[in-house]
Design a protein around this motif. Structure first.
Motif, short mmCIF file in Angstrom:
data_model
loop_
_atom_site.label_atom_id
_atom_site.label_comp_id
_atom_site.label_asym_id
_atom_site.label_seq_id
_atom_site.Cartn_x
_atom_site.Cartn_y
_atom_site.Cartn_z
N ILE A 7 22.97 -0.18 36.10
CA ILE A 7 22.42 -1.15 35.16
C ILE A 7 21.63 -2.22 35.88
O ILE A 7 21.90 -2.54 37.05
CB ILE A 7 23.51 -1.80 34.28
N SER A 8 20.65 -2.75 35.17
CA SER A 8 19.89 -3.91 35.63
C SER A 8 19.75 -4.85 34.44
O SER A 8 19.37 -4.43 33.35
CB SER A 8 18.49 -3.51 36.11
N LEU A 9 20.09 -6.12 34.65
CA LEU A 9 19.98 -7.14 33.61
C LEU A 9 18.83 -8.07 33.95
O LEU A 9 18.73 -8.55 35.09
CB LEU A 9 21.28 -7.96 33.50
N TYR A 10 17.97 -8.32 32.97
CA TYR A 10 16.84 -9.23 33.13
C TYR A 10 16.95 -10.33 32.08
O TYR A 10 16.58 -10.13 30.93
CB TYR A 10 15.51 -8.47 32.96
N PRO A 11 17.47 -11.50 32.46
CA PRO A 11 17.55 -12.63 31.53
C PRO A 11 16.17 -13.29 31.43
O PRO A 11 15.69 -13.88 32.39
CB PRO A 11 18.57 -13.58 32.18
N ILE A 12 15.54 -13.16 30.30
CA ILE A 12 14.17 -13.65 30.11
C ILE A 12 14.19 -15.17 29.94
O ILE A 12 14.84 -15.70 29.05
CB ILE A 12 13.52 -12.98 28.90
N GLY A 13 13.47 -15.85 30.83
CA GLY A 13 13.35 -17.30 30.72
C GLY A 13 14.55 -18.09 31.20
O GLY A 13 14.58 -19.30 31.04
N ALA A 14 15.53 -17.44 31.81
CA ALA A 14 16.73 -18.15 32.29
C ALA A 14 16.39 -18.98 33.51
O ALA A 14 15.59 -18.56 34.35
CB ALA A 14 17.84 -17.17 32.62
N ASN A 15 16.98 -20.15 33.62
CA ASN A 15 16.78 -21.01 34.78
C ASN A 15 17.49 -20.47 36.02
O ASN A 15 17.04 -20.66 37.13
CB ASN A 15 17.26 -22.44 34.49
N ASP A 16 18.63 -19.82 35.83
CA ASP A 16 19.42 -19.30 36.95
C ASP A 16 19.80 -17.85 36.65
O ASP A 16 20.86 -17.58 36.10
CB ASP A 16 20.67 -20.17 37.15
N VAL A 17 18.92 -16.91 37.02
CA VAL A 17 19.16 -15.51 36.69
C VAL A 17 20.37 -14.96 37.45
O VAL A 17 21.09 -14.11 36.92
CB VAL A 17 17.92 -14.62 36.95
N THR A 18 20.62 -15.46 38.66
CA THR A 18 21.77 -14.98 39.43
C THR A 18 23.07 -15.27 38.68
O THR A 18 23.94 -14.41 38.58
CB THR A 18 21.80 -15.62 40.83
N ARG A 19 23.20 -16.47 38.14
CA ARG A 19 24.40 -16.84 37.40
C ARG A 19 24.58 -15.93 36.19
O ARG A 19 25.69 -15.46 35.91
CB ARG A 19 24.33 -18.30 36.95
N GLU A 20 23.50 -15.65 35.48
CA GLU A 20 23.57 -14.79 34.30
C GLU A 20 24.01 -13.37 34.68
O GLU A 20 24.82 -12.75 33.99
CB GLU A 20 22.21 -14.74 33.59
N ILE A 21 23.47 -12.85 35.78
CA ILE A 21 23.81 -11.50 36.22
C ILE A 21 25.26 -11.43 36.67
O ILE A 21 26.00 -10.51 36.30
CB ILE A 21 22.85 -11.04 37.33
N VAL A 22 25.70 -12.40 37.46
CA VAL A 22 27.09 -12.42 37.94
C VAL A 22 28.06 -12.51 36.76
O VAL A 22 29.08 -11.83 36.72
CB VAL A 22 27.30 -13.56 38.95
N GLU A 23 27.73 -13.35 35.78
CA GLU A 23 28.60 -13.47 34.61
C GLU A 23 28.67 -12.15 33.83
O GLU A 23 29.74 -11.75 33.38
CB GLU A 23 28.13 -14.59 33.69
N CYS A 24 27.55 -11.47 33.71
CA CYS A 24 27.53 -10.17 33.04
C CYS A 24 28.45 -9.18 33.76
O CYS A 24 29.25 -8.49 33.12
CB CYS A 24 26.09 -9.64 33.01
N LEU A 25 28.37 -9.14 35.08
CA LEU A 25 29.21 -8.23 35.85
C LEU A 25 30.68 -8.63 35.79
O LEU A 25 31.56 -7.77 35.80
CB LEU A 25 28.72 -8.16 37.29
N ASP A 26 30.96 -9.91 35.69
CA ASP A 26 32.35 -10.37 35.53
C ASP A 26 32.95 -9.88 34.22
O ASP A 26 34.11 -9.48 34.17
CB ASP A 26 32.44 -11.89 35.61
N VAL A 27 32.15 -9.91 33.15
CA VAL A 27 32.61 -9.39 31.86
C VAL A 27 32.98 -7.92 32.00
O VAL A 27 34.01 -7.46 31.51
CB VAL A 27 31.53 -9.60 30.76
N ILE A 28 32.15 -7.17 32.70
CA ILE A 28 32.39 -5.74 32.89
C ILE A 28 33.65 -5.52 33.72
O ILE A 28 34.50 -4.68 33.37
CB ILE A 28 31.15 -5.08 33.52
N ARG A 29 33.80 -6.26 34.81
CA ARG A 29 35.00 -6.13 35.65
C ARG A 29 36.27 -6.45 34.86
O ARG A 29 37.30 -5.80 35.05
CB ARG A 29 34.91 -7.09 36.84
N ASN A 30 36.20 -7.45 33.99
CA ASN A 30 37.37 -7.83 33.19
C ASN A 30 37.82 -6.74 32.25
O ASN A 30 38.94 -6.77 31.74
CB ASN A 30 37.10 -9.13 32.42
N GLU A 31 36.96 -5.76 32.00
CA GLU A 31 37.31 -4.61 31.16
C GLU A 31 37.90 -3.46 31.99
O GLU A 31 38.15 -2.39 31.46
CB GLU A 31 36.08 -4.13 30.39
N GLY A 32 38.07 -3.70 33.30
CA GLY A 32 38.68 -2.68 34.15
C GLY A 32 37.71 -1.67 34.73
O GLY A 32 38.13 -0.64 35.26
#
Length: 78
Positions: A7-32
């Motif tokens: 997967i690749s996540l592209y947050p359009i217009g986000a000020n901090d894309v790294t934070r958005e991507i890390v948070e997305c991956l954390d949600v996935i990890r929390n699902e096991g």
């Protein structure tokens, strides 16, 4: 069935894309789901029901904060 997804996540217009991507991956990890973060994409692996559920939650979570594009490739040939 065990599947893998790239997967690749592209947050359009986000000020901090790294934070958005890390948070997305954390949600996935929390699902096991196992996550390997790369420079251009991330690899996920797990039971198909867990991976799809995690992708759904991660997409919804990221989309609530702004416009996004989530690109994925999924295989059962792991």
């Amino acid at each position: 069935m065990i599947i893998q997804a790239e997967i690749s996540l592209y947050p359009i217009g986000a000020n901090d894309v790294t934070r958005e991507i890390v948070e997305c991956l954390d949600v996935i990890r929390n699902e096991g789901v196992r996550v390997e973060m790369g420079k251009l994409s991330s690899l996920l692996a797990g039971e198909s029901s867990e991976v799809f559920r995690a992708l759904h939650k991660a997409f919804d979570n990221a989309a609530q904060r702004g416009r996004i594009v989530l690109v994925s490739k999924i295989t059962n040939a792991a």
